[in-house]
Motif scaffolding. Structure first.
Motif, PDB file in Angstrom:
ATOM      1  N   GLY A 109       0.418  -1.524  -0.104  1.00 47.55           N
ATOM      2  CA  GLY A 109       0.236  -0.029  -0.195  1.00 47.55           C
ATOM      3  C   GLY A 109       0.909   1.350   0.105  1.00 47.55           C
ATOM      4  O   GLY A 109       1.888   1.194  -0.710  1.00 47.55           O
ATOM      5  N   GLY A 110       0.256   2.061   0.397  1.00 45.36           N
ATOM      6  CA  GLY A 110       1.558   2.924   1.020  1.00 45.36           C
ATOM      7  C   GLY A 110       2.266   3.536   1.784  1.00 45.36           C
ATOM      8  O   GLY A 110       2.462   2.320   2.756  1.00 45.36           O
ATOM      9  N   PRO A 111       3.615   4.166   1.731  1.00 46.95           N
ATOM     10  CA  PRO A 111       4.977   3.813   2.717  1.00 46.95           C
ATOM     11  C   PRO A 111       4.453   4.408   4.318  1.00 46.95           C
ATOM     12  O   PRO A 111       5.221   4.187   4.631  1.00 46.95           O
ATOM     13  N   GLU A 112       3.057   4.207   4.298  1.00 42.50           N
ATOM     14  CA  GLU A 112       3.054   4.982   6.216  1.00 42.50           C
ATOM     15  C   GLU A 112       2.902   3.980   6.600  1.00 42.50           C
ATOM     16  O   GLU A 112       2.510   3.676   7.194  1.00 42.50           O
ATOM     17  N   SER A 113       2.901   2.180   5.759  1.00 46.73           N
ATOM     18  CA  SER A 113       2.621   1.188   5.757  1.00 46.73           C
ATOM     19  C   SER A 113       3.923   1.085   6.734  1.00 46.73           C
ATOM     20  O   SER A 113       3.951  -0.403   7.572  1.00 46.73           O
ATOM     21  N   MET A 114       5.309   1.601   6.867  1.00 45.86           N
ATOM     22  CA  MET A 114       6.209   1.243   7.584  1.00 45.86           C
ATOM     23  C   MET A 114       6.601   2.135   8.400  1.00 45.86           C
ATOM     24  O   MET A 114       7.337   2.815   9.113  1.00 45.86           O
ATOM     25  N   LYS A 115       5.144   2.984   8.741  1.00 48.21           N
ATOM     26  CA  LYS A 115       5.659   3.966   9.915  1.00 48.21           C
ATOM     27  C   LYS A 115       5.744   2.828  10.920  1.00 48.21           C
ATOM     28  O   LYS A 115       5.129   1.697  11.631  1.00 48.21           O
ATOM     29  N   GLY A 116       6.574   3.696  11.954  1.00 42.75           N
ATOM     30  CA  GLY A 116       7.121   2.696  13.201  1.00 42.75           C
ATOM     31  C   GLY A 116       8.507   2.004  12.594  1.00 42.75           C
ATOM     32  O   GLY A 116       9.335   1.093  13.793  1.00 42.75           O
ATOM     33  N   LEU A 117       9.368   1.548  11.612  1.00 50.11           N
ATOM     34  CA  LEU A 117      10.049   0.712  11.843  1.00 50.11           C
ATOM     35  C   LEU A 117      11.264   1.480  11.560  1.00 50.11           C
ATOM     36  O   LEU A 117      11.989   0.341  12.359  1.00 50.11           O
TER      37      LEU A 117
END
Length: 288
Positions: A109-117
């Motif tokens: 999906g969007g790059p916001e799916s990587m939030k927290g990594l």
């Protein structure tokens, strides 16, 4: 014999330069970034994590050691020159570059799916037991899901993607694990941090612990925190990653350096990141 004398002379000269240099304390300032979604406060100074309190009671982002003009560039995303590289990463995120037309977006999906990594890496992968940096995760997708050759750890595509992914965690608290399965990697990284390398026989700690705040030539020595990584480095006119800086620092001791993405530098990144536990991920810092 002549090279040995030259080495001793260089080491002595460097020691005198540090000893006689002026001390410049970290600037008293606070960082609030203007983003497209509003203002975001960034923690750039806080109490040291427990494992560091005997050495550095307070930890500071490298942002506090930079000039007024450099710090100002990070206050507004419109002024931050690194955002151009994050935008390039976003273009690649959506591009159907896989052999079967896959893109990062088609899986995640969007790059916001990587939030927290970014806030918790490096970390040990539960399935493989390997210590992973963000570049490892990117290359796993590139090779295993897209059928492409791995991107270079310090190549432009990789650093663009690293900038994009790191931005998703901006403002979150750095909290890398150092216990459990991470413990042996952390111990290895700590050993490296205090090991003297090269003809100058210098360790990371010599600059970033013993001489924090000193001026060496025109450089104000910070604590070496990587909470701002990757950063847009003005002298390089581009994005620089932690792995890239490790290579440069070891090389500056006149030693044969480890490779970016090596097991050694991944362990070092874990240890150095842990020294910043409690600071905010800056996403994409600006340094000179």
């Amino acid at each position: 014999m002549r090279s040995h004398i030259a080495t001793l002379a260089a080491s002595a000269a460097l020691g005198l330069a540090l000893t006689g240099a002026a001390v410049a304390d970290p600037v008293e300032d606070s960082l609030t970034v203007i983003t497209e979604d509003g203002e975001l406060e960034i923690v750039t100074r806080t109490a040291a994590p427990d494992h560091l309190k005997d050495v550095l009671p307070t930890i500071y982002s490298g942002w506090h050691y930079r000039e007024d003009e450099t710090r100002a560039l990070q206050r507004d995303d419109f002024d931050n020159p690194g955002m151009v590289f994050a935008d390039r990463g976003h273009d690649n995120w959506n591009a159907e570059i896989g052999t079967g037309g896959e893109s990062c977006a088609s899986c995640h999906g969007g790059p916001e799916s990587m939030k927290g990594l970014r806030a918790v890496t490096p970390r040990v992968d539960a399935k493989t037991g390997k210590l992973m940096i963000i570049e490892d995760y990117v290359n796993a997708c590139v090779t295993e899901r897209m059928g492409l050759e791995a991107w270079g750890v310090t190549g432009d595509k990789m650093k663009d993607m690293l900038a994009l992914i790191s931005l998703q965690s901006r403002g979150e608290t750095v909290n890398v694990a150092i216990d459990g399965p991470a413990a042996p990697f952390w111990e290895k990284g700590k050993e490296m941090y205090y090991t003297r390398y090269g003809q100058l026989e210098m360790s990371c700690a010599n600059c970033h612990e013993d001489n924090t705040g000193q001026m060496i030539r025109a450089d104000h020595l910070s604590q070496g925190q990587i909470s701002g990584m990757p950063v847009y480095r003005l002298k390089d006119a581009g994005v620089v990653s932690a792995q890239q800086r490790f290579v440069g620092c070891v090389r500056d001791t006149r030693a044969e350096t480890f490779k970016a993405g090596s097991d050694e530098f991944k362990a070092l990144e874990l240890y150095v990141a842990s020294r910043g536990n409690g600071l905010s991920v800056e996403g994409l810092g600006v340094r000179h």
